[in-house]
Enzyme design. Structure first.
Site, PDB file in Angstrom:
ATOM      1  NE  ARG A  91     152.623 -29.992  29.645  1.00 41.53           N
ATOM      2  CZ  ARG A  91     153.310 -30.010  28.510  1.00 41.53           C
ATOM      3  NH1 ARG A  91     152.981 -30.821  27.543  1.00 41.53           N
ATOM      4  NH2 ARG A  91     154.348 -29.215  28.335  1.00 41.53           N
TER       5      ARG A  91
ATOM      6  CG  ASP B 177     156.165 -18.646  31.292  1.00 39.30           C
ATOM      7  OD1 ASP B 177     156.369 -19.130  32.420  1.00 39.30           O
ATOM      8  OD2 ASP B 177     156.217 -19.308  30.235  1.00 39.30           O
TER       9      ASP B 177
ATOM     10  CB  THR C 247     149.463 -21.642  32.419  1.00 39.54           C
ATOM     11  OG1 THR C 247     150.428 -21.034  31.555  1.00 39.54           O
ATOM     12  CG2 THR C 247     150.024 -22.939  32.988  1.00 39.54           C
TER      13      THR C 247
END
Ligand SMILES: *[C@@H]1O[C@H](CO)[C@@H](O)[C@H](O)[C@H]1NC(C)=O
Ligand SMILES: *[C@@H]1O[C@H](CO)[C@@H](O)[C@H](O)[C@H]1NC(C)=O
Ligand SMILES: *[C@@H]1O[C@H](CO)[C@@H](O)[C@H](O)[C@H]1NC(C)=O
Ligand SMILES: *[C@@H]1O[C@H](CO)[C@@H](O)[C@H](O)[C@H]1NC(C)=O
Ligand SMILES: *[C@@H]1O[C@H](CO)[C@@H](O)[C@H](O)[C@H]1NC(C)=O
Ligand SMILES: CC(=O)N[C@H]1CO[C@H](CO)[C@@H](O)[C@@H]1O
Length: 580
Positions: free
Chosen positions: A160, A300, A554
């Site tokens: 992030r 994931d 991502t």
């Protein structure tokens, strides 16, 4: 007259036939003009953003209903969680609304004159984005200070914050807005703090957290101290791009060090795993902890970053490893719902050697549609991709699965009363007895939802896959599905003050329960609503998106594809091999 039993059977058969017809034959509505949709997405962003700016600016955690806010770390210094994550979305929307990029002929009225009020409204949004970007830059330069004496999660902070700063640097350079160096300097500062978690590791695999000020790595407090496997295999794009920008190979070398122990100490490519990872790893040994294999949380983005490293840097080994894992997915994790035959990806909670497949699928798994499609096409339109030398049966299978899963993820919205997907669903695959539980049932009976999993956090993954599928196929249905979901967010995830007459207090929030209509709201704004969900919506409705030029990390932060020749000259190349 029919017996009761026969009648029940006939009713059931008719219900099934009707539900199949509904799932596959729903009429597809005509869409409004693209520019109107883009405009409404930009307004949704600004609604959320202006509310945050007014009541919580600078804080990491924000509650849009109560306007409460706080910061993550103990000493209350902010991490920039919402501001840094949102910057490149604002830059994307800024670019799109820039006068020189607006196609004026689209705003001609029937008599041939230009609809000036429309152009004024675009210009006004452009001005708002510009101000917001420059204000954020100023905040990053003068307020944000990563010298924080508190532990932070290495993975979340990398994807992030480091990701957001790097993509802000990239777009700020490309679009010539603001001062790119502000972002790069901050990225280097943060990167140097985070990378210690890898530098201090015995075999290359980091602990899950690190103290940003002291550099003290912190072992996971739960799960016997194991690190999440997807977390330390999802740092590579960010740090490789940082190495490229700083011409310092330190970051690159350290982030790729995680793979050799992971593959070799576990025999990851052997039939015991077929390239599928259990979700925990002991950081001291590189051995897996437990056997839980899934593409949902903690699993994931391992798969995503194998492919995306190949797409970013063209290091062949990552495509080869991706290929092994995807063959594993196709062999072990794919199944269908029993009623409508909808394809889903399940979980192997007790390893590949155990019997059966758990039919549970996180909304998070919906990222795989886009990844499979990008892995098959490498970002080329499907018709072009099929003519390339690389096209083969395996890529065709990946492509077919990408289409199936993207449809399934749309069903995870379409079969829910509020039109918004729950966090986790359990498919009815005909093998388990789930229908007897008091779980929620989807409209056409394909899946069930446990009461605890019925919340919606405005997650991006389904829209993300729709965006990739649309630009690779140009098939209208992907935009139609996306538009439907967008409208549901607009109607059912929005709030406004009770006396608001001009909609100036509209903002968006999470849902407690997506089965309740009217929806029960949860007082929470996730930064990925701004960073990812609205960005992917906006990209879905843009026309000239070239998926061969950038790679989205991502958290949907775009990095430019790097030229392998330049990387070679900079000695930024793969430093490890594996016998496979
Ligand atoms: C969080 O950080 C912001 C920005 O510095 C500050 O305005 C706010 O007061 C902090 N929040 C708390 C609860 O300390
Ligand atoms: C900015 O907009 C132009 C025109 O639509 C487009 O060609 C370009 O790719 C955009 N740049 C970025 C970084 O999105
Ligand atoms: C502007 O829009 C018109 C109408 O859709 C289209 O024909 C034209 O090619 C567009 N021009 C550019 C530069 O994209
Ligand atoms: C990995 O597999 C090879 C060949 O199947 C075997 O010889 C070796 O002992 C295995 N290693 C581990 C750690 O399981
Ligand atoms: C809305 O208006 C009513 C009537 O004037 C008032 O009683 C109420 O407190 C107002 N609500 C808010 C949230 O301001
Ligand atoms: C606030 C709210 O829940 N609005 C709508 C949510 O969506 C359904 C249909 O999908 C509407 O009937 C609700 O009014």
């Amino acid at each position: 007259m029919f017996s009761n039993q026969a009648f029940a059977v006939i009713t059931a058969v008719v219900a099934i036939l009707l539900s199949i017809a509904k799932v596959f034959l729903e009429p597809e509505p005509e869409l409004p003009d693209n520019n109107l949709i883009l405009e409404s997405i930009e307004s949704m962003f600004l609604n959320s953003w202006n509310d945050y700016t007014q009541y919580g600016y600078g804080s990491d955690i924000y509650a849009p209903i109560s306007h409460n806010h706080r910061n993550f770390t103990g000493d209350d210094k902010p991490m920039g969680w919402i501001i840094v994550d949102s910057l490149d979305t604002m830059m994307q929307m800024y670019n799109y609304t820039l006068a020189e990029n607006v196609n004026v002929t689209l705003y001609k009225t029937t008599d041939g004159s230009i609809d000036q009020s429309k152009l004024d409204s675009i210009a006004s949004r452009n001005e708002q984005f510009k101000e917001a970007i420059l204000k954020a830059q100023d905040w990053i330069q003068n307020t944000l200070d990563y010298d924080i004496n508190a532990p932070v999660n290495v993975f979340e902070t990398t994807i992030r914050m480091l990701g957001g700063l790097l993509s802000a640097y990239y777009y700020s350079t490309e679009l010539q807005i603001g001062n790119p160096n502000v972002y790069l300097e901050k990225a280097v500062d943060l990167g140097d703090r985070l990378i210690l978690s890898l530098e201090y590791s015995e075999i290359g695999i980091p602990y899950s957290s690190i103290n940003l000020q002291t550099g003290n790595p912190i072992r996971n407090h739960v799960d016997d101290g194991a690190s999440s496997t997807a977390e330390f295999t999802t740092l590579q794009l960010e740090f490789k791009y940082l190495s490229f920008l700083t011409q310092n190979d330190k970051y690159w070398k350290l982030v790729e060090k995680v793979y050799k122990p992971l593959y070799e100490n576990n025999n990851l490519t052997s039939p015991h795993f077929d390239g599928l990872i259990p979700i925990y790893t002991v950081p001291e040994t590189g051995k897996f902890f437990g056997e839980n294999i899934r593409l949902g949380s903690r699993g994931d983005s391992f798969y995503e970053y194998l492919l995306k490293q190949y797409l970013l840097t063209h290091e062949q080994i990552y495509y080869d490893l991706y290929r092994i894992s995807i063959e594993g997915v196709k062999k072990h994790l794919v199944s269908k719902s029993s009623i409508n035959g909808i394809v889903f990806i399940g979980e192997k909670e007790f390893g590949l050697d155990s019997k059966g497949l758990s039919p549970k699928m996180d909304h998070l798994v919906c990222f795989i549609g886009g990844v499979l499609a990008m892995g098959a096409t490498e970002g080329l339109p499907i018709e072009v991709a099929k003519e390339q030398a690389f096209w083969d049966e395996k890529r065709q299978e990946d492509w077919d699965l990408a289409q199936e899963i993207t449809f399934t993820c749309y069903q995870m919205y379409d079969q829910i009363p509020s039109g918004l997907a729950p966090e986790i669903v359990v498919f009815d695959d005909g093998t388990s007895d789930i229908s007897t539980n008091n779980w929620y049932q989807s409209f056409y009976n394909d899946f069930y939802v446990k009461p605890n999993d019925a919340h919606n956090l405005q997650r991006p993954e389904a829209v993300e896959s729709l965006m990739f599928m649309y630009h690779l196929t140009k098939e209208k249905k992907y935009r139609q599905w996306g538009y439907q979901i967008l409208q549901k967010f607009k109607e059912n995830a929005s709030i406004k003050d009770e006396n608001d007459t001009d909609d100036s207090t509209i903002r968006y929030t999470s849902l407690e329960n997506c089965f309740d209509v009217p929806t029960e709201k949860r007082d929470n704004l996730e930064s990925f609503w701004l960073a990812e969900t609205l960005k992917y919506f906006h990209l879905l409705f843009q026309d000239d998106v070239d998926l061969t030029k950038v790679v989205y990390n991502t958290e949907a932060h775009p990095f430019p594809v790097l030229d392998p020749k330049v990387l070679e000259e900079m000695s930024l190349t793969t430093g490890w091999t594996l016998d496979i």
